[in-house]
Design an enzyme around this catalytic site. Structure first.
Site, PDB file in Angstrom:
ATOM      1  N   SER A  40      -3.186 -10.246   7.099  1.00 54.12           N
ATOM      2  CA  SER A  40      -4.022 -11.178   6.352  1.00 54.12           C
ATOM      3  C   SER A  40      -3.811 -11.153   4.829  1.00 54.12           C
ATOM      4  CB  SER A  40      -5.479 -10.878   6.705  1.00 54.12           C
ATOM      5  OG  SER A  40      -6.354 -11.546   5.860  1.00 54.12           O
ATOM      6  N   TYR A  88       4.047  -1.930  17.195  1.00 54.83           N
ATOM      7  CA  TYR A  88       2.987  -1.567  16.235  1.00 54.83           C
ATOM      8  C   TYR A  88       1.731  -1.220  17.016  1.00 54.83           C
ATOM      9  CZ  TYR A  88      -0.270  -1.538  12.377  1.00 54.83           C
ATOM     10  OH  TYR A  88      -1.210  -1.135  11.468  1.00 54.83           O
ATOM     11  N   GLN A 114      -9.395  -8.111   6.509  1.00 55.07           N
ATOM     12  CA  GLN A 114      -8.832  -7.467   5.305  1.00 55.07           C
ATOM     13  C   GLN A 114      -9.429  -8.137   4.064  1.00 55.07           C
ATOM     14  OE1 GLN A 114      -4.464  -7.424   5.719  1.00 55.07           O
ATOM     15  NE2 GLN A 114      -4.603  -5.202   5.659  1.00 55.07           N
ATOM     16  N   ASP A 176      -5.988   2.086   3.204  1.00 60.48           N
ATOM     17  CA  ASP A 176      -6.412   2.777   4.417  1.00 60.48           C
ATOM     18  C   ASP A 176      -6.910   4.217   4.270  1.00 60.48           C
ATOM     19  OD1 ASP A 176      -5.222   0.418   5.056  1.00 60.48           O
ATOM     20  OD2 ASP A 176      -3.637   1.270   6.288  1.00 60.48           O
ATOM     21  N   ARG A 209       2.579   8.922   5.406  1.00 57.36           N
ATOM     22  CA  ARG A 209       1.684   8.049   6.188  1.00 57.36           C
ATOM     23  C   ARG A 209       0.388   8.810   6.486  1.00 57.36           C
ATOM     24  NH1 ARG A 209       1.779   2.865   7.198  1.00 57.36           N
ATOM     25  NH2 ARG A 209       0.958   3.211   9.271  1.00 57.36           N
ATOM     26  N   TYR A 358       0.859   7.613   0.535  1.00 63.08           N
ATOM     27  CA  TYR A 358       0.201   6.362   0.872  1.00 63.08           C
ATOM     28  C   TYR A 358      -0.848   5.941  -0.160  1.00 63.08           C
ATOM     29  CZ  TYR A 358      -0.479   3.056   4.740  1.00 63.08           C
ATOM     30  OH  TYR A 358      -0.534   1.952   5.529  1.00 63.08           O
ATOM     31  N   TRP A 359      -2.130   5.875   0.172  1.00 61.76           N
ATOM     32  CA  TRP A 359      -3.133   5.415  -0.798  1.00 61.76           C
ATOM     33  C   TRP A 359      -3.842   6.585  -1.487  1.00 61.76           C
ATOM     34  CZ3 TRP A 359      -3.164   0.454  -2.262  1.00 61.76           C
ATOM     35  CH2 TRP A 359      -2.605  -0.496  -1.402  1.00 61.76           C
ATOM     36  N   GLU A 402       7.616  -0.182  -0.704  1.00 61.07           N
ATOM     37  CA  GLU A 402       6.195  -0.373  -0.413  1.00 61.07           C
ATOM     38  C   GLU A 402       5.348   0.261  -1.532  1.00 61.07           C
ATOM     39  OE1 GLU A 402       5.236   1.254   3.392  1.00 61.07           O
ATOM     40  OE2 GLU A 402       3.344   0.149   3.555  1.00 61.07           O
TER      41      GLU A 402
END
Ligand code: 9WN
Length: 436
Positions: A40, A88, A114, A176, A209, A358-359, A402
């Site tokens: 999204s 996925y 999202q 996430d 991840r 990641y985040w 990414e």
């Protein structure tokens, strides 16, 4: 803005090649291997860049996303390509959206959502070529759908009753495994009934991840939400968070709806009012200790007192009350002042900051693109230019990754990532037109 001639002449063809390769006929995959469906908020960011190559294709990107909208107004996190269900997880066979009346008949989707950056994208796409947009009645078709989407968020999702949308899963934030969710996730069992498979680890290193423990909780929550028919009426649901970034995008998108309504000859005043109300409600999430906005756990009433990129993003709201504090925090030691090339996703001074996970530390291109926009809007043109230059160089030098280590620029996650390419393209176009 000054960008080196080598970067300026290389971004366009390199970014276009990626957007071409990831286009599947009606939408763009975020990344061909790691993310094989339509996401999204990715689609909205991607369309913001695509509009410079083909406004028509940018419109198609949003049209195909809006075709997945549910009868209750939600725009789903993922629209699945059923041929790639094995690639996925959780996929279409986990969500079983076909069993729910509210979901569309012809496409299979996730039940989660999202962040709502879509109206913002629709307005930018229209502006890129108003004649083409008019011919396709793009705004006429999108506007009622976007209104229904925001209504869903401001009614069914106002689980705290304070005028802010709640997310029901970390995936809904788009950030996430942000440290903002850590404390709330303690209340969630780490074991799901579903056997967890991790096709993501075929495409990205496990150290970059979310962990298996994180995934246990993610699946437990997703199962609980799915098994309650995704109806947002589960009284004891254990994860309800008010995210400053999600709600900022809702306010920014309400302002876009105001412009879209005016273009359609409608009265957009209610959208301006809604944006103002969201901005007002966000004020309760400002944390003086960390100098930015934080998230609130609706289940406990507690604030997650951590400095993250999510908490800086309210700078995107014109006239945000805490502008000076946000600029100070963004440029201070927690973020850019710690000799960062780009704005990290998490407080550079936190002991658990990890620049490659990641985040939980790395710098992301969509977030930095929003910070460029926010700095430019706040009159901080020097900052905006510097950040945009660094983002363009790092994107190009590293095959559009990414995310990157914010201090060294080392790339992580997948490469040829669509929103990195699209937003780099957007920054380059703005730079060329002297808009930065
Ligand atoms: C879960 C697609 C998505 C982005 C998110 C990013 C990542 C998915 C995942 O990839 O999330 O939605 O599997 O980790 O966190 O922001 O939309 O690019």
């Amino acid at each position: 803005m000054t960008i080196s001639p080598q970067v300026a002449t290389s971004i366009l063809p390199a970014a276009v090649r990626i957007l071409e390769a990831n286009w599947n006929g009606s939408y763009t995959l975020p990344a061909a291997g790691l993310y094989p469906h339509q996401w999204s908020w990715d689609s909205a960011f991607i369309a913001m860049g695509l509009r410079h190559i083909s406004p028509r294709r940018a419109g198609q990107e949003l049209d195909s996303l809006l075709a997945g909208q549910w009868a209750d107004g939600r725009i789903p996190q993922i629209i699945f390509d059923v041929h790639r269900d094995q690639d996925y997880s959780p996929g279409a066979s986990f969500w079983r959206s076909e069993l729910l009346d509210a979901s569309p008949d012809d496409v299979l989707t996730a039940g989660l959502v999202q962040p709502p950056n879509h109206a913002w994208a629709v307005w930018k796409i229209h502006q890129a070529d108003p004649v083409e947009s008019g011919r396709r009645r793009f705004l006429q078709r999108a506007y009622p759908r976007l209104v229904a989407w925001h209504e869903y968020l401001l009614t069914r999702r106002d689980r705290g009753g304070r005028g802010l949308a709640s997310i029901v899963h970390p995936w809904e934030s788009g950030t996430d495994n942000s440290p903002l969710w850590d404390e709330a996730l303690q209340a969630v069992p780490a074991e799901s009934r579903h056997t967890i498979v991790r096709p993501d680890l075929l495409h990205a290193d496990a150290t970059e991840r979310p962990s298996h423990r994180d995934y246990g909780r993610y699946f437990w929550l997703a199962e609980r939400y799915r098994d309650h028919d995704c109806d947002d009426a589960d009284a004891d649901y254990p994860f309800l968070m008010e995210d400053p970034a999600f709600n900022t995008l809702l306010a920014v998108s309400e302002l876009a709806l105001e412009k879209i309504a005016a273009e359609l000859g409608l009265d957009g005043a209610r959208h301006a009012k809604a944006a103002e109300a969201i901005a007002g409600a966000l004020e309760e999430l400002f944390d003086e200790q960390v100098g930015c906005y934080v998230a609130r756990n609706v289940c406990t009433g507690r604030l997650a007192s951590k400095a993250t990129i999510n908490g800086l993003l309210p700078l995107l709201i014109p006239n945000v009350r805490r502008r000076a504090e946000l600029i100070q925090t963004a440029t201070g030691v927690r973020f850019l002042g710690g000799a960062s090339l780009l704005v990290p996703s998490y407080d550079a001074t936190a002991t658990d900051m990890d620049p490659q996970l990641y985040w939980r530390g790395p710098a992301w291109f969509n977030m930095n693109w929003m910070m460029v926009t926010a700095f430019a809007q706040a009159g901080e043109t020097g900052r905006a230019t510097e950040l945009a230059s660094a983002a363009l160089r790092l994107a190009l030098d590293n095959d559009f990754p990414e995310y990157v280590n914010p201090w060294t620029g080392t790339p992580h996650g997948t490469r040829k990532f669509s929103w990195t390419a699209a937003l780099a393209l957007d920054l380059e176009v703005d730079a060329v037109h002297g808009l930065l």
